[in-house]
Scaffold this active site. Sequence first.
Site, mmCIF file in Angstrom:
data_model
loop_
_atom_site.group_PDB
_atom_site.id
_atom_site.type_symbol
_atom_site.label_atom_id
_atom_site.label_comp_id
_atom_site.label_asym_id
_atom_site.label_seq_id
_atom_site.Cartn_x
_atom_site.Cartn_y
_atom_site.Cartn_z
ATOM 1 N N GLU A 1 3.780 9.277 -0.715
ATOM 2 C CA GLU A 1 2.393 9.196 -1.165
ATOM 3 C C GLU A 1 1.901 10.533 -1.716
ATOM 4 O O GLU A 1 1.161 10.565 -2.691
ATOM 5 C CB GLU A 1 1.520 8.755 0.027
ATOM 6 C CG GLU A 1 0.043 8.728 -0.280
ATOM 7 C CD GLU A 1 -0.802 8.252 0.901
ATOM 8 O OE1 GLU A 1 -0.229 7.887 1.946
ATOM 9 O OE2 GLU A 1 -2.039 8.247 0.767
ATOM 10 N N TRP B 1 -12.740 13.543 2.300
ATOM 11 C CA TRP B 1 -11.810 12.942 1.350
ATOM 12 C C TRP B 1 -11.768 13.747 0.047
ATOM 13 O O TRP B 1 -11.138 13.333 -0.922
ATOM 14 C CB TRP B 1 -12.199 11.471 1.063
ATOM 15 C CG TRP B 1 -11.812 10.540 2.186
ATOM 16 C CD1 TRP B 1 -11.095 10.874 3.305
ATOM 17 C CD2 TRP B 1 -12.092 9.146 2.311
ATOM 18 N NE1 TRP B 1 -10.923 9.783 4.114
ATOM 19 C CE2 TRP B 1 -11.527 8.692 3.529
ATOM 20 C CE3 TRP B 1 -12.773 8.220 1.508
ATOM 21 C CZ2 TRP B 1 -11.624 7.372 3.969
ATOM 22 C CZ3 TRP B 1 -12.865 6.895 1.944
ATOM 23 C CH2 TRP B 1 -12.293 6.475 3.168
ATOM 24 N N LYS C 1 1.074 10.761 13.646
ATOM 25 C CA LYS C 1 1.670 11.293 12.405
ATOM 26 C C LYS C 1 2.168 12.712 12.640
ATOM 27 O O LYS C 1 1.614 13.437 13.467
ATOM 28 C CB LYS C 1 0.632 11.297 11.281
ATOM 29 C CG LYS C 1 0.261 9.910 10.794
ATOM 30 C CD LYS C 1 -0.610 9.971 9.548
ATOM 31 C CE LYS C 1 -0.999 8.561 9.109
ATOM 32 N NZ LYS C 1 -1.761 8.518 7.852
ATOM 33 N N GLU D 1 0.855 -1.189 0.000
ATOM 34 C CA GLU D 1 0.000 0.000 0.000
ATOM 35 C C GLU D 1 0.888 1.236 0.000
ATOM 36 O O GLU D 1 1.809 1.358 0.803
ATOM 37 C CB GLU D 1 -0.927 -0.016 1.226
ATOM 38 C CG GLU D 1 -1.857 1.187 1.250
ATOM 39 C CD GLU D 1 -3.161 0.943 2.025
ATOM 40 O OE1 GLU D 1 -3.479 -0.222 2.335
ATOM 41 O OE2 GLU D 1 -3.852 1.939 2.316
ATOM 42 N N ARG D 2 0.615 2.126 -0.917
ATOM 43 C CA ARG D 2 1.405 3.362 -1.073
ATOM 44 C C ARG D 2 2.881 3.048 -1.328
ATOM 45 O O ARG D 2 3.762 3.794 -0.919
ATOM 46 C CB ARG D 2 1.266 4.282 0.138
ATOM 47 C CG ARG D 2 -0.154 4.552 0.586
ATOM 48 C CD ARG D 2 -1.022 5.080 -0.510
ATOM 49 N NE ARG D 2 -2.406 5.265 -0.065
ATOM 50 C CZ ARG D 2 -3.400 5.558 -0.905
ATOM 51 N NH1 ARG D 2 -3.185 5.671 -2.199
ATOM 52 N NH2 ARG D 2 -4.628 5.727 -0.447
ATOM 53 N N GLU E 1 -10.460 4.748 9.495
ATOM 54 C CA GLU E 1 -10.655 4.407 8.080
ATOM 55 C C GLU E 1 -11.219 2.999 7.897
ATOM 56 O O GLU E 1 -10.713 2.210 7.101
ATOM 57 C CB GLU E 1 -9.334 4.565 7.302
ATOM 58 C CG GLU E 1 -8.818 5.990 7.291
ATOM 59 C CD GLU E 1 -7.628 6.229 6.379
ATOM 60 O OE1 GLU E 1 -6.826 5.305 6.179
ATOM 61 O OE2 GLU E 1 -7.497 7.362 5.877
ATOM 62 N N HIS F 1 -4.086 18.741 0.551
ATOM 63 C CA HIS F 1 -5.076 17.758 0.098
ATOM 64 C C HIS F 1 -5.744 18.157 -1.217
ATOM 65 O O HIS F 1 -6.958 18.110 -1.342
ATOM 66 C CB HIS F 1 -6.133 17.564 1.190
ATOM 67 C CG HIS F 1 -6.676 16.154 1.263
ATOM 68 N ND1 HIS F 1 -7.475 15.632 0.283
ATOM 69 C CD2 HIS F 1 -6.537 15.181 2.184
ATOM 70 C CE1 HIS F 1 -7.814 14.395 0.613
ATOM 71 N NE2 HIS F 1 -7.239 14.090 1.757
ATOM 72 N N ARG G 1 -2.085 3.601 17.019
ATOM 73 C CA ARG G 1 -2.065 4.812 16.191
ATOM 74 C C ARG G 1 -3.166 5.803 16.555
ATOM 75 O O ARG G 1 -4.294 5.414 16.889
ATOM 76 C CB ARG G 1 -2.171 4.437 14.719
ATOM 77 C CG ARG G 1 -0.942 3.688 14.253
ATOM 78 C CD ARG G 1 -1.096 3.230 12.840
ATOM 79 N NE ARG G 1 -0.572 4.164 11.869
ATOM 80 C CZ ARG G 1 -1.220 4.545 10.770
ATOM 81 N NH1 ARG G 1 -2.442 4.153 10.535
ATOM 82 N NH2 ARG G 1 -0.638 5.351 9.901
ATOM 83 N N ASN H 1 -3.317 -1.567 7.756
ATOM 84 C CA ASN H 1 -4.642 -2.072 7.384
ATOM 85 C C ASN H 1 -4.468 -3.589 7.385
ATOM 86 O O ASN H 1 -4.207 -4.205 6.354
ATOM 87 C CB ASN H 1 -5.052 -1.570 5.999
ATOM 88 C CG ASN H 1 -5.338 -0.078 6.013
ATOM 89 O OD1 ASN H 1 -5.795 0.467 7.022
ATOM 90 N ND2 ASN H 1 -5.057 0.593 4.906
ATOM 91 N N ARG I 1 -11.374 17.897 10.653
ATOM 92 C CA ARG I 1 -10.556 16.675 10.730
ATOM 93 C C ARG I 1 -9.253 16.929 11.485
ATOM 94 O O ARG I 1 -8.757 16.040 12.187
ATOM 95 C CB ARG I 1 -10.270 16.176 9.302
ATOM 96 C CG ARG I 1 -9.339 14.998 9.268
ATOM 97 C CD ARG I 1 -9.220 14.419 7.872
ATOM 98 N NE ARG I 1 -8.101 13.493 7.802
ATOM 99 C CZ ARG I 1 -7.649 12.930 6.688
ATOM 100 N NH1 ARG I 1 -8.236 13.197 5.529
ATOM 101 N NH2 ARG I 1 -6.629 12.107 6.711
ATOM 102 N N ASP J 1 -2.544 14.369 7.172
ATOM 103 C CA ASP J 1 -2.041 13.103 6.637
ATOM 104 C C ASP J 1 -0.816 13.254 5.747
ATOM 105 O O ASP J 1 -0.945 13.201 4.530
ATOM 106 C CB ASP J 1 -3.162 12.412 5.848
ATOM 107 C CG ASP J 1 -2.792 10.998 5.475
ATOM 108 O OD1 ASP J 1 -1.786 10.496 6.007
ATOM 109 O OD2 ASP J 1 -3.494 10.404 4.650
HETATM 110 O O1 GCW Z 1 -2.577 8.382 4.187
HETATM 111 C C1 GCW Z 1 -3.486 7.400 4.363
HETATM 112 C C2 GCW Z 1 -3.210 6.484 3.239
HETATM 113 C C3 GCW Z 1 -3.686 5.092 3.510
HETATM 114 C C4 GCW Z 1 -3.084 4.654 4.825
HETATM 115 C C5 GCW Z 1 -3.534 5.596 5.921
HETATM 116 C C6 GCW Z 1 -2.916 5.265 7.268
HETATM 117 C C7 GCW Z 1 -2.390 2.452 5.440
HETATM 118 O O2 GCW Z 1 -3.799 7.007 2.075
HETATM 119 O O3 GCW Z 1 -3.273 4.289 2.460
HETATM 120 O O4 GCW Z 1 -3.427 3.338 5.135
HETATM 121 O O5 GCW Z 1 -3.137 6.891 5.600
HETATM 122 O O6 GCW Z 1 -1.925 5.881 7.602
HETATM 123 O O7 GCW Z 1 -3.436 4.419 7.954
#
Ligand code: GCW
Length: 716
Positions: free
Chosen positions: A411, A562, A378, A186-187, A310, A539, A343, A229, A354, A383
């Site tokens: 990403e 989103w 994060k 993923e990413r 998510e 974004h 997390r 995920n 958000r 994000d």
């Molecule tokens: O930035 C988003 C990404 C998802 C990612 C999520 C996360 C792994 O688009 O792909 O999922 O963050 O950090 O959980």
Amino acid sequence: MLSRQTSKRSYLLIFLVCFSMFSLYSSNDEDGSKLWFTNYQKAIINDNYHPGSIYINESSPTFQLILEELNYSMSLLFKQNIKTLNNHAKGCICVGTSNNGYIAESIEKDFFRKIGNEGFIIKYISEEDITIIAANTDIAALYGIHHYLRLLRTDPEQIIAQTIIEKPAYQNRILNHWDNLDGTVERGYAGRSIWKWEDLPERLNPRIREYARANASLGINGTVLNNVNADPDVLKPDFLRKVKRIADELRPYGIRVYLSVNFSSPEILGGLQNSDPLNPNVKAWWLKKVNSIYELIPDFGGFLVKANSEGQPGPQDFGRSHAEGANMLADILKPFGGIVMWRAFVYNPSGEDRAKQAFIEFKPLDGEFHDNVLIQVKNGPIDFQPREPFNPLFGAMENTALMPEVQITKEYLGFSDHLAYLGPLFSEFLQSDTYMKGNNTTIARITDNSIYGDKITAIAGVANIGSDTNWCGHHFDQANWYVFGRLAWNNQLSVKEIAREWLKQTFTTQPGFVETMAKVMMESREAVVNYMTPLGLHHLMGWSHHYGPEPWCDIPGARPDWLPRYYHNADSNGIGFNRSSSGSNAVELYAEPLRSMFNDPQLCPDKYLLWFHHLPWDYQMSNGRDLWTELCHRYSEGVENVRLFRDLWHKMEKFVDPRRYNEVSQKMDTQLNEAIWWRDACLLYFQTFSGMEIPPELDKPVHTLEGLVNKGINPV
Ligand code: GCW
């Protein structure tokens, strides 16, 4: 006329020249697979420093690796065979712990106390011409020899100038792989997962050993193998045997393995009625599972959990809090020495901004988490955008261990197609002053225990590693893995110095190359910010794949948070997200003087202006321009910088092997085209609201808005 003899000789000469050119060419044509272990050319300290032997009198798999690494690197550096000795002697490198009598005699006891389990000392004893690399453990000695070799290759004078004492800023320095069990990432923009699950446990990808060596060279000591995920299947016995095989391989390099777990595993794998963390059957299920993991992997690191985020399941599904969920797992892991990284990336399509939601959910839980839980936060509140202000949770949870999470994979910064060195992003974040305890309450100092003391510490980076020959997709993306590791070891290092270090080891030590490219690297992230999301915008990227600009994106029925419009709010009145006290009031989550500074557009730094404010198109910037004109200039500047980087790269041809030169050149062409794409898309779209002209001194768009909207993006 040439005599027969002469002409024979000249043919021979031509052959020899061609042959040597060929071998020079082929041996120099690098593919990036060697990472920062590529250039071993310059190792001149002074004429007297030529270590020619190694003395190690301790044994373990790690000491074996140390011996191999030193042998390999030193013979390349000093162009001679390196001897292995049974005792110390003039001109040797002596590596070990205080169990080595010579080391115990030569290094003050106090030093051993200072460095803990992971630190090391490098001491050159000039009278004896001996270099000692000492530590309390074999793993720390491995870190020591890598540091020593790095210095030999980048800044050798340091070795003889003074005794070097190093120890890491964070206890746990961890890569997070978002690798799925089917081999996709993923990413991930560098091919497939390097774990090659399908071959395990019988066959192990040889790359895993190189991966371990690279991480150990930076001091990275943990890796989460699978995506947050999380597929519950990772906890099935068959899979755990695969995990064990990887863990066994990584162990001598000091790297512990962790897994991301799905909170619903007890239901999905165990057939339980629910996964409620307070249900005794659920606890029993986890205990049994954890037991079985530690039977296979005695030094297993613990779990990473993305819960109630998510669409992932979590304790809130059963009316329990994040703390109740995290503590249940932590209590089970504790007797084994495991940790939980929980997390804080949570947000829902509620009416609340958000950028405030993680704070609202987690701040009230401060003090409730058990001592082997870390909250993984994060860097920014949204994000991993090209630029965000820091997440206000940092500094606000005095009684909780908080670990920063940064994204090494790009990403939102052009995947592996754009050159963007993330050192400046990481250090801007780590050096942000939260002012929570007065001046100099930086995030680096909060999270490494310098301020609130005595908690478990950690830092995570989402990996950019894949099966591509050059590991990371773009040759320069290797530098992002590298800088993460170096900052995890020492969060105060200069990221420009780190860039230089990386360039010297990866390409050449020629100053003409190193200085030019270090400058390019240092400016590269700001260029991306400018051509994608200047002045605090965020974004604006394409739906779902997150590639390319789509500020207009509108998908019927989609979650508003989103969609780009939620963030840019462009209309005929202006642009930006009002997070001031007259808007969502996210500014109140920051301590003074930041709160007042962010709240007032006149005081708010330009880089965060539209993050915190919705301002009219003709708003007067401090440089006298109106907002629209400034926006146009920023987008253009971003493009012009990429053009400049590309021109500078073209001047580097003489320093770089043809393969890497060409591959980077091609990526730079792509980056330039895409920077123009971003500029045109954003300016043409926002112009529909501002109704203002693009200043005539700037390049005109080469696209039309209609063309771009209909483009249909097809990312990698
Ligand atoms: O930035 C988003 C990404 C998802 C990612 C999520 C996360 C792994 O688009 O792909 O999922 O963050 O950090 O959980």
